[in-house]
Design a protein around this motif. Structure first.
Motif, PDB file in Angstrom:
ATOM      1  N   ASP A  29     -11.914  49.138  46.057  1.00 20.23           N
ATOM      2  CA  ASP A  29     -12.484  47.785  46.012  1.00 20.23           C
ATOM      3  C   ASP A  29     -11.466  46.779  45.488  1.00 20.23           C
ATOM      4  O   ASP A  29     -11.351  45.665  46.007  1.00 20.23           O
ATOM      5  N   ASP A  30     -10.711  47.172  44.476  1.00 14.36           N
ATOM      6  CA  ASP A  30      -9.714  46.269  43.898  1.00 14.36           C
ATOM      7  C   ASP A  30      -8.629  45.927  44.923  1.00 14.36           C
ATOM      8  O   ASP A  30      -8.207  44.778  45.025  1.00 14.36           O
ATOM      9  N   GLN A  31      -8.175  46.926  45.662  1.00 13.92           N
ATOM     10  CA  GLN A  31      -7.158  46.700  46.695  1.00 13.92           C
ATOM     11  C   GLN A  31      -7.716  45.828  47.821  1.00 13.92           C
ATOM     12  O   GLN A  31      -7.047  44.920  48.297  1.00 13.92           O
ATOM     13  N   LEU A  32      -8.936  46.120  48.235  1.00 11.36           N
ATOM     14  CA  LEU A  32      -9.561  45.392  49.343  1.00 11.36           C
ATOM     15  C   LEU A  32      -9.806  43.924  48.998  1.00 11.36           C
ATOM     16  O   LEU A  32      -9.724  43.060  49.864  1.00 11.36           O
ATOM     17  N   ALA A  33     -10.081  43.658  47.728  1.00  8.26           N
ATOM     18  CA  ALA A  33     -10.362  42.286  47.287  1.00  8.26           C
ATOM     19  C   ALA A  33      -9.163  41.363  47.534  1.00  8.26           C
ATOM     20  O   ALA A  33      -9.345  40.164  47.755  1.00  8.26           O
ATOM     21  N   GLN A  34      -7.963  41.921  47.554  1.00 11.04           N
ATOM     22  CA  GLN A  34      -6.766  41.118  47.814  1.00 11.04           C
ATOM     23  C   GLN A  34      -6.809  40.472  49.199  1.00 11.04           C
ATOM     24  O   GLN A  34      -6.174  39.452  49.429  1.00 11.04           O
ATOM     25  N   PHE A  35      -7.553  41.089  50.109  1.00 14.14           N
ATOM     26  CA  PHE A  35      -7.665  40.594  51.481  1.00 14.14           C
ATOM     27  C   PHE A  35      -9.032  39.965  51.744  1.00 14.14           C
ATOM     28  O   PHE A  35      -9.357  39.640  52.877  1.00 14.14           O
ATOM     29  N   GLU A  36      -9.833  39.864  50.690  1.00 14.46           N
ATOM     30  CA  GLU A  36     -11.218  39.408  50.792  1.00 14.46           C
ATOM     31  C   GLU A  36     -12.034  40.331  51.701  1.00 14.46           C
ATOM     32  O   GLU A  36     -12.867  39.893  52.485  1.00 14.46           O
ATOM     33  N   PHE A  37     -11.771  41.626  51.572  1.00 11.24           N
ATOM     34  CA  PHE A  37     -12.493  42.660  52.304  1.00 11.24           C
ATOM     35  C   PHE A  37     -13.427  43.377  51.339  1.00 11.24           C
ATOM     36  O   PHE A  37     -13.224  43.369  50.126  1.00 11.24           O
ATOM     37  N   GLY A  38     -14.436  44.024  51.917  1.00 13.23           N
ATOM     38  CA  GLY A  38     -15.379  44.800  51.134  1.00 13.23           C
ATOM     39  C   GLY A  38     -15.434  46.234  51.620  1.00 13.23           C
ATOM     40  O   GLY A  38     -14.609  46.688  52.403  1.00 13.23           O
ATOM     41  N   ARG A  39     -16.451  46.936  51.183  1.00 14.10           N
ATOM     42  CA  ARG A  39     -16.597  48.361  51.516  1.00 14.10           C
ATOM     43  C   ARG A  39     -16.812  48.590  53.002  1.00 14.10           C
ATOM     44  O   ARG A  39     -16.397  49.617  53.537  1.00 14.10           O
ATOM     45  N   ALA A  40     -17.459  47.654  53.677  1.00 18.98           N
ATOM     46  CA  ALA A  40     -17.643  47.813  55.124  1.00 18.98           C
ATOM     47  C   ALA A  40     -16.286  47.818  55.824  1.00 18.98           C
ATOM     48  O   ALA A  40     -16.051  48.609  56.747  1.00 18.98           O
ATOM     49  N   HIS A  41     -15.378  46.973  55.376  1.00 18.08           N
ATOM     50  CA  HIS A  41     -14.029  46.938  55.941  1.00 18.08           C
ATOM     51  C   HIS A  41     -13.325  48.275  55.698  1.00 18.08           C
ATOM     52  O   HIS A  41     -12.634  48.797  56.568  1.00 18.08           O
ATOM     53  N   HIS A  42     -13.525  48.803  54.490  1.00 16.14           N
ATOM     54  CA  HIS A  42     -12.909  50.080  54.138  1.00 16.14           C
ATOM     55  C   HIS A  42     -13.393  51.194  55.062  1.00 16.14           C
ATOM     56  O   HIS A  42     -12.594  51.977  55.583  1.00 16.14           O
TER      57      HIS A  42
END
Length: 184
Positions: free
Chosen positions: A38-51
């Motif tokens: 989640d912390d890494q994804l937040a850098q791109f404004e992504f969430g768990r669905a993106h993951h």
């Protein structure tokens, strides 16, 4: 009351016998398992669905959108929003199907493959720490437990999906791709 004899609906004080410890341990384990990515994804404004989309596209290069929908059990509209962001930011690319050009085949780009790998490493480290604290066959017991948590009717499909060998993603350019994939 054993786990095997629990009723589907509890309405007469039987909640004391429910395995709340297991339920809550699963909640907390999932929370922490997803927190690192989640912390890494937040850098791109992504969430768990993106993951989830990035993970399954990276692990299944050339996956059809319909198959991804089936794996994730989400609506086409939900996937469309997430996929658009991943494509627009150059994490995933789409190619038409070689026979049916209406099909959309999904691949991670180099950027997407790198991010998916970083997220998998974070989660692998957490898994490794947890498994190192178990007896020698602990990893096998955890795999069996998680597999048994999956609905019985889809276990064969899940087994095929998780037990296949990894194939690297396709190149991020059309150079070297068959004409059927490049539209030439």
């Amino acid at each position: 009351m054993s786990l095997n004899s629990m009723p589907d609906a509890v309405d007469n004080g039987e909640t004391d016998a429910l395995p709340y410890d297991l339920i809550e341990l699963l909640f907390f384990a999932y929370r922490d398992f997803t927190a690192d990515p989640d912390d890494q994804l937040a850098q791109f404004e992504f969430g768990r669905a993106h993951h989830r989309v990035l993970h399954f596209v990276d692990r299944n290069p050339g996956i059809m959108v319909t198959d991804l929908l089936s794996i994730l059990r989400i609506t086409k509209q939900s996937l469309g929003r997430v996929l658009k962001q991943l494509v627009d930011q150059d994490f995933i690319e789409q190619h038409p199907g070689p026979i049916d050009r209406r099909q959309r085949l999904l691949y991670t780009t180099t950027k997407g493959h790198d991010l998916a790998g970083r997220l998998a490493v974070l989660q692998s480290k957490r898994l490794e720490r947890a498994i190192n604290g178990l007896p020698d066959n602990g990893a096998d017991v955890v795999r069996q437990f998680l597999f048994q948590m999956i609905n019985e009717d889809i276990r064969p499909d899940v087994a095929k999906l998780v037990n296949k060998k990894y194939k690297p993603p396709a190149p991020t350019t059309t150079k070297g791709l068959p004409d059927s994939l490049t539209g030439k």
